[in-house]
Design a protein around this motif. Sequence first.
Motif, mmCIF file in Angstrom:
data_model
loop_
_atom_site.group_PDB
_atom_site.id
_atom_site.type_symbol
_atom_site.label_atom_id
_atom_site.label_comp_id
_atom_site.label_asym_id
_atom_site.label_seq_id
_atom_site.Cartn_x
_atom_site.Cartn_y
_atom_site.Cartn_z
ATOM 1 N N SER A 129 0.843 -1.192 0.000
ATOM 2 C CA SER A 129 0.000 0.000 0.000
ATOM 3 C C SER A 129 0.881 1.245 0.000
ATOM 4 O O SER A 129 2.040 1.209 0.408
ATOM 5 C CB SER A 129 -0.916 0.006 1.230
ATOM 6 N N ASN A 152 0.173 -6.316 7.764
ATOM 7 C CA ASN A 152 -0.768 -7.367 7.408
ATOM 8 C C ASN A 152 -0.600 -7.751 5.943
ATOM 9 O O ASN A 152 -0.500 -6.871 5.073
ATOM 10 C CB ASN A 152 -2.208 -6.915 7.654
ATOM 11 N N ALA A 154 -2.374 -9.608 2.838
ATOM 12 C CA ALA A 154 -3.618 -10.155 2.308
ATOM 13 C C ALA A 154 -3.323 -11.310 1.356
ATOM 14 O O ALA A 154 -2.221 -11.437 0.817
ATOM 15 C CB ALA A 154 -4.394 -9.070 1.568
ATOM 16 N N TYR A 182 -8.655 -13.675 2.240
ATOM 17 C CA TYR A 182 -9.938 -13.213 1.718
ATOM 18 C C TYR A 182 -10.488 -14.260 0.765
ATOM 19 O O TYR A 182 -9.811 -15.225 0.426
ATOM 20 C CB TYR A 182 -9.770 -11.862 0.996
ATOM 21 N N PRO A 187 -11.150 -9.021 -3.629
ATOM 22 C CA PRO A 187 -11.322 -8.421 -2.295
ATOM 23 C C PRO A 187 -9.998 -8.106 -1.605
ATOM 24 O O PRO A 187 -9.879 -7.089 -0.918
ATOM 25 C CB PRO A 187 -12.100 -9.497 -1.529
ATOM 26 N N ALA A 188 -8.997 -8.969 -1.803
ATOM 27 C CA ALA A 188 -7.689 -8.721 -1.184
ATOM 28 C C ALA A 188 -7.059 -7.448 -1.742
ATOM 29 O O ALA A 188 -6.492 -6.636 -1.006
ATOM 30 C CB ALA A 188 -6.763 -9.915 -1.410
ATOM 31 N N ALA A 190 -8.656 -4.907 -3.093
ATOM 32 C CA ALA A 190 -9.444 -3.761 -2.614
ATOM 33 C C ALA A 190 -8.987 -3.331 -1.228
ATOM 34 O O ALA A 190 -8.891 -2.123 -0.938
ATOM 35 C CB ALA A 190 -10.928 -4.117 -2.602
ATOM 36 N N GLU A 191 -8.683 -4.286 -0.365
ATOM 37 C CA GLU A 191 -8.211 -3.959 0.977
ATOM 38 C C GLU A 191 -6.811 -3.337 0.948
ATOM 39 O O GLU A 191 -6.489 -2.482 1.771
ATOM 40 C CB GLU A 191 -8.201 -5.215 1.853
ATOM 41 N N SER A 194 -7.258 0.284 -0.051
ATOM 42 C CA SER A 194 -7.823 1.101 1.021
ATOM 43 C C SER A 194 -6.856 1.282 2.183
ATOM 44 O O SER A 194 -7.105 2.092 3.077
ATOM 45 C CB SER A 194 -9.106 0.453 1.550
ATOM 46 N N GLN A 196 -6.166 -1.062 4.362
ATOM 47 C CA GLN A 196 -6.518 -1.949 5.466
ATOM 48 C C GLN A 196 -5.465 -3.038 5.667
ATOM 49 O O GLN A 196 -5.279 -3.541 6.768
ATOM 50 C CB GLN A 196 -7.893 -2.585 5.216
ATOM 51 N N VAL A 197 -4.817 -3.441 4.571
ATOM 52 C CA VAL A 197 -3.663 -4.347 4.635
ATOM 53 C C VAL A 197 -2.508 -3.645 3.928
ATOM 54 O O VAL A 197 -2.715 -2.748 3.104
ATOM 55 C CB VAL A 197 -3.950 -5.719 3.990
#
Length: 321
Positions: A129, A152, A154, A182, A187-188, A190-191, A194, A196-197
């Motif tokens: 990220s 984290n 994903a 996930y 979905p992984a 997308a996180e 964002s 989140q991971v």
Amino acid sequence: MMRKYFVALAIAGAICPSAHAQTYPSKPITLVVPFAPGGTVNLMGRLLANHMSEALGQPVIVENKPGGGGSIGANVVAKAPADGYTLLLATMGQQSIQPLLTKNLPYDAAKDFAPVALFSTVPNVLAVSVDTPASNVAELVEYARQNPGKLNMASAGIGSVNHLTGELFMFRSGARFEHVPYRGAGPATAELLSGQVQVLFANLPNVLAYVKPGKVRVLAVASEKRSPAIPDVPTLAEAGVKDAVVESWYGVMAPAGTSAQVIAKLQDTVIGIANDKALIAQLAEQGAVPYPGTSADLARLSDEETGRWKRIIESAKIQTN
């Protein structure tokens, strides 16, 4: 009269498979994609299905059946009639890795499928990220070592290729991430976008569209050579992490017992598609490359990958369930 009747039945039985192959396909085909929409597996499946529809003159309908690292979708195909109308988009993770990690699969990956053909391959990449405090692999490893539990990772699910690629990376580098599975790569991703991971070992097509806009950073490619799609990104070996090459392949499998004639027709169709210039250009746009191979090639590759991942799983002490 009875003797003539039984002779006629025997002749009909002998020619039936050939007649079926000559008329096949006479109705729509279902291509089961064992992962959720939005990921590379889904992308490869839909590209292949579109071209198969044109080549075979019948609709090839993609049906997503995610879950269990690909095992749920694979089980649907394993239990389907062996008539060539239900096929599996086979992946390295579902075919060669998941059986090593799951003790009670409802099917036998080595016996319940008939290999059809290989289609394509894509490199895996290490993506982070944008707010992850690392601009290269060395910085990521050092941060993970100094801050255990803060990063984290994903994945598309336990036992998926990106999960095992991450485990391999951690084993080779000494870094530790917290695994967050996930139900698919979509979905992984997308996180990851964002925040989140922070870490995702993904198939390149899954994150390529986000690299140039700066929505994710790719720190390395888990392949032998750099990818033409992102030529400035080093391989993991160049970045200091040796023996961590993972390139995902995709192929087609049918239920065991499918006639040799139908398998041959599907094999020729898939190989023809993989050699088509239009398809090759579409794959290149996604960072993927064609990987045409016969039924025998797919069977051999599946066996080789199973042996390779068995050694990796044992050496990295990855737990099975």
